[in-house]
Design a protein around this motif. Structure first.
Motif, PDB file in Angstrom:
ATOM      1  N   ILE A  22     -11.602   6.027  13.813  1.00  0.00           N
ATOM      2  CA  ILE A  22     -11.650   4.683  14.414  1.00  0.00           C
ATOM      3  C   ILE A  22     -10.281   4.307  14.960  1.00  0.00           C
ATOM      4  N   GLU A  23      -9.257   4.573  14.150  1.00  0.00           N
ATOM      5  CA  GLU A  23      -7.892   4.217  14.536  1.00  0.00           C
ATOM      6  C   GLU A  23      -7.457   5.018  15.761  1.00  0.00           C
ATOM      7  N   LEU A  44     -12.305   8.243   4.604  1.00  0.00           N
ATOM      8  CA  LEU A  44     -10.928   8.229   5.093  1.00  0.00           C
ATOM      9  C   LEU A  44     -10.838   8.853   6.482  1.00  0.00           C
ATOM     10  N   LYS A  57       0.829  -1.198   0.000  1.00  0.00           N
ATOM     11  CA  LYS A  57       0.000   0.000   0.000  1.00  0.00           C
ATOM     12  C   LYS A  57       0.867   1.252   0.000  1.00  0.00           C
ATOM     13  N   LEU A  70       0.283   4.208  -2.759  1.00  0.00           N
ATOM     14  CA  LEU A  70       0.001   5.611  -2.459  1.00  0.00           C
ATOM     15  C   LEU A  70       1.123   6.508  -2.941  1.00  0.00           C
ATOM     16  N   ARG A  72       1.053   4.469  12.440  1.00  0.00           N
ATOM     17  CA  ARG A  72      -0.001   3.836  13.202  1.00  0.00           C
ATOM     18  C   ARG A  72       0.220   3.927  14.695  1.00  0.00           C
ATOM     19  N   PRO A 112      -3.195   9.153   4.382  1.00  0.00           N
ATOM     20  CA  PRO A 112      -2.906   7.840   4.976  1.00  0.00           C
ATOM     21  C   PRO A 112      -1.420   7.627   5.200  1.00  0.00           C
ATOM     22  N   MET A 164     -14.152  -1.455   7.467  1.00  0.00           N
ATOM     23  CA  MET A 164     -14.599  -0.667   8.607  1.00  0.00           C
ATOM     24  C   MET A 164     -15.400  -1.476   9.599  1.00  0.00           C
ATOM     25  N   SER A 208      -7.143   2.354  -0.798  1.00  0.00           N
ATOM     26  CA  SER A 208      -5.811   1.896  -0.407  1.00  0.00           C
ATOM     27  C   SER A 208      -5.444   2.417   0.968  1.00  0.00           C
ATOM     28  N   GLY A 209      -5.770   3.694   1.217  1.00  0.00           N
ATOM     29  CA  GLY A 209      -5.441   4.282   2.512  1.00  0.00           C
ATOM     30  C   GLY A 209      -6.188   3.592   3.634  1.00  0.00           C
ATOM     31  N   ILE A 210      -7.480   3.336   3.407  1.00  0.00           N
ATOM     32  CA  ILE A 210      -8.281   2.724   4.469  1.00  0.00           C
ATOM     33  C   ILE A 210      -7.788   1.313   4.758  1.00  0.00           C
ATOM     34  N   VAL A 211      -7.453   0.576   3.694  1.00  0.00           N
ATOM     35  CA  VAL A 211      -6.940  -0.778   3.904  1.00  0.00           C
ATOM     36  C   VAL A 211      -5.605  -0.723   4.618  1.00  0.00           C
ATOM     37  N   LEU A 212      -4.778   0.276   4.259  1.00  0.00           N
ATOM     38  CA  LEU A 212      -3.486   0.428   4.930  1.00  0.00           C
ATOM     39  C   LEU A 212      -3.678   0.683   6.415  1.00  0.00           C
ATOM     40  N   ILE A 213      -4.638   1.561   6.747  1.00  0.00           N
ATOM     41  CA  ILE A 213      -4.798   1.937   8.154  1.00  0.00           C
ATOM     42  C   ILE A 213      -5.457   0.814   8.950  1.00  0.00           C
ATOM     43  N   LEU A 214      -6.483   0.191   8.370  1.00  0.00           N
ATOM     44  CA  LEU A 214      -7.282  -0.744   9.165  1.00  0.00           C
ATOM     45  C   LEU A 214      -6.906  -2.202   8.970  1.00  0.00           C
ATOM     46  N   SER A 215      -5.857  -2.485   8.214  1.00  0.00           N
ATOM     47  CA  SER A 215      -5.597  -3.896   7.922  1.00  0.00           C
ATOM     48  C   SER A 215      -5.049  -4.614   9.145  1.00  0.00           C
ATOM     49  N   ARG A 216      -5.671  -5.720   9.458  1.00  0.00           N
ATOM     50  CA  ARG A 216      -5.158  -6.625  10.488  1.00  0.00           C
ATOM     51  C   ARG A 216      -5.246  -8.015   9.897  1.00  0.00           C
ATOM     52  N   SER A 222     -21.076   2.307  10.798  1.00  0.00           N
ATOM     53  CA  SER A 222     -20.067   1.295  11.139  1.00  0.00           C
ATOM     54  C   SER A 222     -18.966   1.915  11.977  1.00  0.00           C
ATOM     55  N   THR A 273     -11.484  -4.827  14.400  1.00  0.00           N
ATOM     56  CA  THR A 273     -10.050  -4.560  14.370  1.00  0.00           C
ATOM     57  C   THR A 273      -9.429  -4.571  15.743  1.00  0.00           C
ATOM     58  N   THR A 314     -12.130   6.565   9.089  1.00  0.00           N
ATOM     59  CA  THR A 314     -11.146   5.516   9.362  1.00  0.00           C
ATOM     60  C   THR A 314     -10.094   5.994  10.348  1.00  0.00           C
TER      61      THR A 314
END
Lengths: 511, 111, 79, 235
Positions: free
Chosen positions: B92-93, B86, A113, A117, A156, A150, D226, D76-84, C69, D230, B89
């Motif tokens: 949430i994080e 975004l 990713k 990006l 993170r 992102p 989402m 891509s950004g959301i998957v990057l941030i929330l991927s587990r 969600s 997570t 997201t």
């Protein structure tokens, strides 16, 4: 002249970004080759453009265009590359190529990713620089925000996510103002093509002109990070991994500066800023912002925060010198854009290397770094010297021309701010250099403790790549310092374009 | 004039929410309201009392509303939706790390 | 027809104020989707069919789902 | 201090918006403006009845490419941030009656979304709106059947393939434009028949299909990321 190569500058990064997730499904090892190939293609297109149209550049008629969908300029979207865009576009291809190489050695997790990006940012930057259409520019600005946010949160943790949220809020509001400005231009003039807007902007009534200018100013000052709207910048630029800080601080800010120049010198003529007395106010705003940046950099104890504040200082200086609207000012500003891009990118990259050997970004943990990594630290010192403005490096020459530009029109406050900024830079860089050469004695248990306390990110995959890229940037600032006259030709052509925007209108609309 | 008034009220309401509310989700809602205000204004102003810019097959009436602002607004709406997703997201994080979505308690958002 | 427009504009502002006024996020979001629905009708009145469809689908449908969600995630965490 | 400054800005902005925006001119400055051109020649040049679609996918097709790239970047950004690396914890879903009803309804929703996508050049709608409706199927599935159902039926790999594939289709069609007509994103003239039929308007329906699947898959990925549990690390 119609040339497909400027379209490829935008499309190739997008294709690479779209291909990476597909490739990941089959084999993750191929990704690295694809990334390198993409970077090589991008930089070779830039070199191809420079070489094959060099005679045009010399003759003073360098101008490339492309009609998307085959629709001619006023009715479709067209891509334009003139001398100013040539400087910015090739600088970006160059800088991002080396940041990609650096990333391959530097980034350890979530690479897929990251590169997606990264390439989208590359494509969006090229698009924002090359497009000749107002609304298309808005789309690319939003793309820049959505792709870089992102990446700001890439580490993170709490700090990075907060920075990303703040960045996103400011970015979206700035983009919204830009949208309103574009729509206002359309409602008044009835076109979205930059050349046609430039042709007819003078015919709008005065009140509306002022409204449009102020809406665009709010939007763009937020994006550039000038004083009243700079709150997002230091956090966002220091929270992400160093390769991204280099991208955001070293390259992305220049793209926004380019958009500012394109908008206020070509689309909206500069005479309107003078007419409404906004120009002189903006010069002072930018200078105050510059001063603020340097003062905050003095009290920052986090090295990346310090570098980000120094970016505010330098960007304010460049903006102020552009707003003087003199030939020397343009020369100094464009040269300092080049030199700041090289220096700040190099500084962030070398900082990224050095920070792998410390527990945190804090100055106290910086002690003894200079002994551990001798070569890189010397490079770091050379880069800071260039930042301060020491003679043999490029930083000196660009600052020299900026001071000259201020003195030439008797703008003493500006010259004083530049000198004060350099003086404070001496202090805030010297603090870190002195700390880096401090002698520390570590006992065995301390050493063990330090190794266990390192952040997870501090695993180098290919250390040689990382150091090579840093040395290349150090070499670049020395080389360009001795031979900054190399940029003379494109810079002079670019200045001609900024002074005479009518030329651009004629070339596009064929009048 | 009425459209401008509604636009101003909605835009400032959104800006007020973004600046003075502390709940991060409320701030995103404020951002959404600002976007809605702008898009509403664009469509309302571009309406000149003519018909939808779509041809009927059998009657070729050619007095249409301006289709360009509609196309631009469509683009804007979709971009707005992706930025909203975004931002949520990120929230949430952030809630995962900081256990709160109150921007007053997050010193990083308040300096 | 013109009164319908005035009424809708009034409701639009009221719904937007409600979306800001209530402290509970879920109520806010429901009012936000109400704003979107009213906006869809207004867009139809203003002869912008494509935008109306997009607003109905994205504003009232997708945005609400995403907001919900997000809130369910946040509430679950703080429980 | 900051809030005070912002408040000042606020009042200035209100003044600006209310007083100055109302002064919009009735007529545009250019005698033959963009909209006049599009309304005048839109049908004969592109073959699309819907002028908004004609503008979005033909005259200003590059905007749509940028726009779909924005969605791609957001995904891509959301998957990057929330991927587990975690399988989702599924809820049980709603009652039997709801599940059955949805089972009957789903083909119709899918049909409607396909209609919106493929008839973008004839009726209101197009790739983006239809794509969102397509994503709605995935969203409803995860609400009614529980989140694991959707995961089993349409794996993330499939969605990724659709998403990037859709984006690549857009670029490939643009490249075909170079091949046949000489310019990127040029309307493919050999596909233009009499206006009003399904296969008309050159490359517009093809681009619509590409974008539709791309947006549908992308937004499904967003929603799926989402609702994923997570913070399941504790248990």
């Amino acid at each position: 002249m119609i040339s497909i190569s400027i379209l490829l500058l935008i499309i190739i990064p997008l294709v690479v970004a779209f291909l990476i997730p597909l490739l990941d499904l089959y084999n993750k090892l191929l990704r690295r080759y694809l990334v390198i190939i993409g970077g090589v293609i991008e930089i070779s297109i830039s070199i191809y453009i420079i070489i094959s149209y060099f005679s045009d550049l010399k003759a003073g008629k360098f101008f490339l265009t492309y009609y998307l969908g085959g629709w001619g300029p006023p009715f479709g979207i067209n891509l334009v590359m003139d001398s100013v865009s040539l400087i910015f576009s090739s600088l970006i291809s160059f800088a991002l190529f080396f940041i990609i190489i650096y990333s391959i050695g530097f980034i350890g997790h979530h690479e897929g990713k990251y590169y997606v990006l990264f390439f989208l940012i590359l494509g969006a930057m090229q698009g924002a620089i090359l497009t000749g259409d107002m609304f298309n520019l808005y789309v690319f600005i939003e793309l820049l925000t959505v792709t870089s946010a992102p990446l700001v949160a890439f580490k993170r943790n709490k700090h990075a996510t907060e920075a990303a949220i703040k960045y996103m809020f400011y970015g979206v509001i700035g983009g919204l103002f830009f949208f309103v400005g574009v729509i206002l231009l359309y409602f008044n003039i009835g076109s979205l093509n930059m050349a046609q807007l430039a042709q007819h902007f003078a015919e709008i009534e005065n009140n509306m002109q002022l409204t449009i200018i102020s809406i665009f100013l709010i939007g763009l000052l937020i994006k550039i990070g000038i004083f009243p709207f700079h709150f997002w910048l230091p956090k966002a630029h220091s929270a992400c991994p160093s390769s991204l800080s280099a991208l955001l601080s070293g390259v992305l800010l220049k793209v926004y500066l380019y958009i500012f120049i394109r908008l206020f010198w070509i689309v909206i003529g500069f005479e309107f800023l003078l007419e409404f007395n906004i120009a002189s106010f903006l010069v002072y705003l930018a200078l105050v912002s510059s001063l603020f940046g340097h003062v905050f950099a003095l009290q920052a104890s986090d090295i990346k925060r310090m570098l980000a504040f120094s970016s505010i200082g330098h960007i304010g200086m460049i903006l102020a010198v552009f707003l003087l609207n003199t030939e020397t000012g343009f020369y100094g500003g464009l040269l300092h854009i080049i030199s700041h891009l090289l220096m700040k990118t190099g500084l962030f990259l070398s900082t990224g290397y050095l920070l792998q050997y410390t527990k945190s970004n804090h100055i106290d943990d910086f002690a003894g770094v200079g002994h551990q990594n001798k070569g890189i630290f010397v490079g770091f010192i050379l880069l800071t010297l260039s930042m301060i403005g020491m003679p043999p490096f490029i930083g000196f020459f660009s600052k020299w021309y900026i001071i000259m530009a201020f003195l030439k029109i008797q703008h003493h406050f500006g010259a004083i701010v530049v000198v004060l900024g350099s003086l404070s830079a001496v202090f805030y860089y010297l603090r870190f250099i002195a700390k880096g050469y401090e002698k520390i004695k570590l006992s065995a248990s301390d050493l063990k403790n330090e190794i266990y306390n390192r952040p997870i990110l501090s695993v180098f995959y290919r250390e040689k790549l990382v150091t090579t890229v840093i040395y290349i940037f150090v070499g670049m600032i020395i080389l360009t310092g001795f031979s900054f006259r190399l940029f003379e030709l494109p810079l002079q052509e670019g200045i001609k374009e900024l002074i005479n925007p009518q030329n651009y209108i004629n070339l596009i609309l064929g009048g | 004039m009425l459209h401008h008034l509604v636009f101003t009220v909605l835009f400032l309401l959104g800006l007020y929410t973004v600046i003075y509310k502390n709940n991060l989700i409320k701030m995103v809602i404020g951002l959404n309201i600002m976007e809605i205000a702008v898009f509403f204004w664009v469509i309302a102003v571009s309406d000149t009392g003519k018909s939808v810019p779509i041809y009927h097959l059998n009657k070729f009436a050619a007095s249409f509303n301006d289709p360009v602002p509609q196309a631009l607004t469509l683009t804007g709406i979709i971009i707005g939706a992706s930025t909203t997703a975004l931002l949520l997201t990120f929230i949430i994080e952030l809630n995962k790390f900081a256990d709160t979505i109150d921007s007053n308690k997050l010193e990083g958002l308040n300096e | 027809m013109i009164y319908l427009e005035y009424l809708l504009l009034l409701f639009l502002i009221i719904a937007a104020v409600m979306a800001v006024y209530f402290e509970d996020e879920v109520i806010s979001i429901i009012f936000l989707s109400v704003v979107s629905v009213i906006l869809t009708t207004l867009y139809l009145l203003y002869q912008a069919a494509d935008v109306a469809l997009a607003e109905a689908v994205i504003g009232a449908g997708l945005n609400t789902a995403i907001y919900m969600s997000a809130i369910s995630q946040i509430r679950e965490k703080s429980k | 201090m900051k809030k005070f400054l912002v408040g000042l800005l606020f009042i200035g902005l209100a003044f600006l918006l209310l007083i100055n925006f109302a002064e919009l001119p009735e007529e545009k400055l250019i005698t033959f403006s963009l909209s006049d051109y599009y309304i005048g020649f839109g049908l004969e040049q592109t073959g699309a009845l819907n002028l908004v679609t004609a503008i979005l996918y033909d005259y200003r097709g590059f905007d749509s490419l940028g726009e779909s790239t924005v969605i791609f970047a957001a995904v891509s950004g959301i998957v990057l941030i929330l991927s587990r690396k975690m399988l989702p914890v599924s809820s049980h879903g709603l009652s039997f009656i709801v599940k059955r009803t949805l089972g009957i309804l789903t083909p119709f929703i899918a049909l409607f979304s396909l209609y919106v996508i493929t008839h973008g050049h004839l009726t209101p709608g197009g790739g983006f709106q239809g794509g969102v409706i397509l994503a709605a199927i995935s969203i409803i599935f995860s609400i009614v059947y529980g989140s694991a159902f959707d995961y089993k039926r349409y794996s993330p790999e499939l969605k990724t393939t659709f998403e990037t594939g859709g984006a690549l289709v857009f670029i490939i069609i643009g490249g075909l434009g170079i091949l046949f007509d000489g310019f990127f994103l040029d309307n493919l003239d050999f596909l233009t028949h009499s206006p009003g039929t399904l296969i008309s308007a050159g490359s517009i329906p093809l681009i619509n299909i590409g974008i539709g699947f791309k947006v549908g898959a992308g937004l499904a990925i967003v929603f799926y990321s989402m609702i994923q549990k997570t913070f399941g690390e504790e248990f």
